[in-house]
Each structure stands twice: as structure tokens, then as C-alpha cells.
Design a protein around this motif. Structure first.
Motif, PDB file in Angstrom:
ATOM      1  N   ASP A   1     -11.069  -3.221   0.152  1.00 29.26           N
ATOM      2  CA  ASP A   1      -9.712  -3.428  -0.479  1.00 29.26           C
ATOM      3  C   ASP A   1      -8.718  -3.142   0.743  1.00 29.26           C
ATOM      4  OD1 ASP A   1      -9.090  -0.634  -0.115  1.00 29.26           O
ATOM      5  OD2 ASP A   1     -10.100  -0.247  -1.823  1.00 29.26           O
TER       6      ASP A   1
ATOM      7  N   ASP B   1     -12.722   6.100  -1.024  1.00 29.55           N
ATOM      8  CA  ASP B   1     -13.561   5.009  -0.676  1.00 29.55           C
ATOM      9  C   ASP B   1     -12.897   4.522   0.777  1.00 29.55           C
ATOM     10  OD1 ASP B   1     -15.131   4.792  -2.701  1.00 29.55           O
ATOM     11  OD2 ASP B   1     -14.265   3.275  -3.691  1.00 29.55           O
ATOM     12  N   ALA B   2     -11.854   4.582   1.217  1.00 31.68           N
ATOM     13  CA  ALA B   2     -11.520   4.300   2.472  1.00 31.68           C
ATOM     14  C   ALA B   2     -11.918   5.249   3.481  1.00 31.68           C
ATOM     15  CB  ALA B   2      -9.773   4.323   2.709  1.00 31.68           C
TER      16      ALA B   2
ATOM     17  N   ASP C   1      -8.812  10.772  -5.838  1.00 31.08           N
ATOM     18  CA  ASP C   1      -8.331   9.229  -5.953  1.00 31.08           C
ATOM     19  C   ASP C   1      -9.604   8.383  -5.271  1.00 31.08           C
ATOM     20  OD1 ASP C   1      -7.211   6.950  -4.866  1.00 31.08           O
ATOM     21  OD2 ASP C   1      -5.192   7.604  -5.383  1.00 31.08           O
ATOM     22  N   GLN C   2      -9.856   7.554  -6.020  1.00 31.70           N
ATOM     23  CA  GLN C   2     -11.067   6.854  -5.401  1.00 31.70           C
ATOM     24  C   GLN C   2     -10.769   6.131  -4.278  1.00 31.70           C
ATOM     25  OE1 GLN C   2     -14.299   7.906  -6.915  1.00 31.70           O
ATOM     26  NE2 GLN C   2     -14.964   6.827  -5.080  1.00 31.70           N
ATOM     27  N   GLU C   3      -9.679   5.340  -4.413  1.00 27.21           N
ATOM     28  CA  GLU C   3      -9.016   4.817  -3.422  1.00 27.21           C
ATOM     29  C   GLU C   3      -9.236   5.339  -1.984  1.00 27.21           C
ATOM     30  OE1 GLU C   3      -5.384   2.855  -4.441  1.00 27.21           O
ATOM     31  OE2 GLU C   3      -6.391   1.188  -5.162  1.00 27.21           O
ATOM     32  N   ILE C   4      -8.702   6.598  -1.956  1.00 31.69           N
ATOM     33  CA  ILE C   4      -8.486   7.544  -0.679  1.00 31.69           C
ATOM     34  C   ILE C   4     -10.166   7.752  -0.283  1.00 31.69           C
ATOM     35  CG2 ILE C   4      -8.091   9.803   0.193  1.00 31.69           C
ATOM     36  CD1 ILE C   4      -5.484   9.658  -1.674  1.00 31.69           C
TER      37      ILE C   4
ATOM     38  N   LYS D   1      -0.425   7.672   0.195  1.00 30.78           N
ATOM     39  CA  LYS D   1      -1.863   7.589   0.063  1.00 30.78           C
ATOM     40  C   LYS D   1      -2.584   7.180   1.483  1.00 30.78           C
ATOM     41  CE  LYS D   1      -3.308   6.054  -3.916  1.00 30.78           C
ATOM     42  NZ  LYS D   1      -3.906   5.168  -5.107  1.00 30.78           N
TER      43      LYS D   1
ATOM     44  N   LEU E   1      -6.329  -0.967   1.467  1.00 29.29           N
ATOM     45  CA  LEU E   1      -6.219   0.597   2.049  1.00 29.29           C
ATOM     46  C   LEU E   1      -7.450   0.545   2.831  1.00 29.29           C
ATOM     47  CD1 LEU E   1      -5.123   3.316   2.632  1.00 29.29           C
ATOM     48  CD2 LEU E   1      -6.236   3.884   0.479  1.00 29.29           C
ATOM     49  N   GLN E   2      -8.716   0.263   2.716  1.00 29.65           N
ATOM     50  CA  GLN E   2     -10.011   0.164   3.496  1.00 29.65           C
ATOM     51  C   GLN E   2      -9.713  -0.354   4.676  1.00 29.65           C
ATOM     52  OE1 GLN E   2     -12.922  -1.064   0.826  1.00 29.65           O
ATOM     53  NE2 GLN E   2     -12.641   0.561  -0.483  1.00 29.65           N
TER      54      GLN E   2
ATOM     55  N   ILE F   1       0.830  -1.236  -0.055  1.00 27.60           N
ATOM     56  CA  ILE F   1       0.134   0.030  -0.149  1.00 27.60           C
ATOM     57  C   ILE F   1       0.944   1.314   0.068  1.00 27.60           C
ATOM     58  CG2 ILE F   1      -1.737   1.420   1.433  1.00 27.60           C
ATOM     59  CD1 ILE F   1      -2.741  -1.254   2.579  1.00 27.60           C
TER      60      ILE F   1
END
Length: 299
Positions: free
Chosen positions: A124, A111-112, A106-109, A49, A126-127, A45
């Protein structure tokens, strides 16, 4: 480059909420814990981020219901989202505020941030990290057991956090978000007893090399957060005892091996193995000390 610590502090101070500084300190600790979890488990990871998501996870914490109503209206979201408990709206709607005010796409950030309170099934990495870090950061009281478990098995920690939270909400007669129930249904598998590693240990030192006898396996998960199982075994000779430790070292890369004159301790992180010569096993009496700890019978 944006300094998100300064941005967050300013955001909280503008709220004029008396809990603003305490919440800011919590956010700093969550960022610290997120990085620790990534390093403890060697997760692939991006650290920056993860730090950004952790710092901003409570960015919308001090918004009002009127603010949330406007966010739902502005983004054409279903009005039913406002029927959720107010305490989780900062997470569910926070990504829209972060995207609008800070320009983060940033969709990962995002969504987390969205799932850091409820969790969800099959998060995922990061979540998962943010979910655990939020609960186990150093300032949060009364979570020492789960905090220690998260250092060894963060997936199990997720299941325990969900179980704890759901039970707490039930006891307080609060609404439980379906995402949390779905998450627990998914992660509860990490609470199931898994004997595969224990069987591999036994196979290594007894079945394959015949170096020990009289093996006892104790399930210590309800007794301590620092390890899950204790294995006690007797070795017929000093040479065989040392050989058993060496085979375990080659097979498992222990966190620590401690040698005594007539005993050896092997720390596999989740399993503690004690190998004694016969007289020393009787002398130290670890089996008697563990008499109230459930014993596991291996096939």
C-alpha cells in the motif's frame, strides 16, 4: 500527545548499544525523507501517520534473539519466523512490540513497519513510502542514484532497491526472505522501458502540429539518475520552435522551460527535450556528445 522522538530516543538509550544514537539519527532522517516523498509525488497519505511509522520503524532494532523468542511465544506466532535472518526480525516482529509498549493499533502503521526491510508484493502507499525512505534517507551512503530516481519515480526506485538488496544478499550468501522475491517479481515491471510518454511528446510537436523534424531519442537511464530520456529535435523556424515549447507546456506542465536565442530546453522531469534551429543544433553538437548513449527507434 505522545512525543515519539523522545520515546524512541529513550528506547534506544536503554539498549546501551553503541550504535543507538546513529540509529536514532537514521530514524529521524527516514521520517524526513518519508514526508519528502509524499510531497514530491503528491501522495494521498496522512503526514502524521507517515512520520510515526518512519520514526518507529526500527523501534525493535536492538532486541535480542531471546526477546524475539518471547514475542513469538507471547503472541502465539509460528516459531518458523525465528528462522529468518536476525537482521530483519526487528521489522517482522517490531509491530508486536510497538503495539504492546506504545499502544499503537493503527494497522497501516504496523504493517508499514513490518514490511520496511523485505517489502512485499503490491504494497500500500504508506508501505511503499517507508520502504523507499528507509533506503534513500540522506545519511545512507552510496545510494545517490536511487535517491535521485526516487524523487521522480518512486515505484521504479522500489524495484531498484529490491534488485540491489537481493543481489547483495546473494553475493554474501545470506538468506533471502520470500517476501522480497515476491516483491521484486511484482515491482520489476517498473524497470521495463515505457515509451508511451515519449510517443506522446513526439505526437504533440511533430505529428499533430508539424513543428519539428529530425527527432532523436536517447535512453539515458544508465548514464544519469536525474532523468531517463533525452529528446533532440530541429525546428525550421524560431516561431515554430516557440510554438512547440508552448504546446508541450500545455500538454505536460514542465518543471522548467529555458529559452535561448535559437534553442529551447523543456524539462519534463523524466524527459529532457532540446529543440534547436538547424544551425544551432550542429553548432552545439549534443548528438555527438550523446553518441555513446543508446538511441531509441520509435515506430
Amino acid at each position: 500527545m505522545i512525543n515519539y522522538k523522545e520515546v524512541l530516543l529513550k528506547k534506544f538509550q536503554e539498549s546501551n548499544n553503541p550504535k543507538a544514537i546513529k540509529r536514532y539519527e537514521h530514524s529521524l532522517c527516514v521520517a524526513k525523507r518519508a514526508v519528502e516523498i509524499i510531497k514530491e509525488h503528491n501522495l494521498n497519505i496522512d503526514i502524521k501517520k507517515a512520520e510515526t511509522a518512519a520514526l518507529l520503524h526500527d523501534y525493535a532494532k536492538f532486541l535480542t534473539m531471546d526477546d524475539f523468542f518471547e514475542i513469538v511465544k507471547e503472541n502465539n506466532l509460528p516459531s518458523e519466523i525465528l528462522e529468518n535472518d536476525y537482521i530483519i526480525l526487528h521489522a517482522l516482529l517490531g509491530p508486536y512490540v510497538i503495539k504492546k509498549e506504545l499502544g499503537i493499533e493503527d494497522q497501516e502503521i504496523l504493517d508499514a513497519v513490518k514490511y520496511h526491510t523485505t517489502g512485499k508484493a503490491n504494497m500500500d502507499p504508506l508501505q511503499e513510502v517507508l520502504f523507499v525512505a528507509d533506503f534513500t534517507e540522506e545519511l545512507r551512503p552510496n545510494v545517490e542514484n536511487i535517491r535521485e530516481i526516487s524523487k521522480r519515480d518512486y515505484k521504479r526506485a522500489i524495484a531498484l532497491i529490491l534488485e540491489y538488496t537481493i543481489n547483495l544478499l546473494i553475493s554474501r550468501k545470506r538468506k533471502i526472505n520470500p517476501l522480497s522475491l515476491e516483491a521484486f517479481d511484482y515491482y520489476r515491471k517498473y524497470l521495463v522501458l515505457d515509451l508511451s510518454k515519449i510517443k506522446k511528446v513526439v505526437k504533440t510537436i511533430e505529428d499533430d502540429h508539424n513543428l519539428v523534424k529530425d527527432i532523436k531519442v536517447y535512453d539515458a537511464r544508465q548514464n544519469t539518475p536525474y532523468y531517463d530520456f533525452v529528446i533532440i529535435a530541429t525546428s525550421p523556424s524560431l516561431r515554430q520552435m516557440k510554438a512547440a515549447a508552448n504546446y508541450l507546456k500545455m500538454e505536460f506542465a514542465p518543471r522548467m522551460i529555458e529559452d535561448g536565442d535559437f534553442w529551447v530546453l523543456i524539462d519534463l522531469n523524466d524527459i529532457i527535450i532540446h529543440i534547436f534551429l538547424e544551425e544551432q543544433r550542429e553548432y552545439y553538437g549534443l548528438d555527438k556528445l550523446l553518441k555513446d548513449v543508446p538511441e531509441i527507434e520509435l515506430d
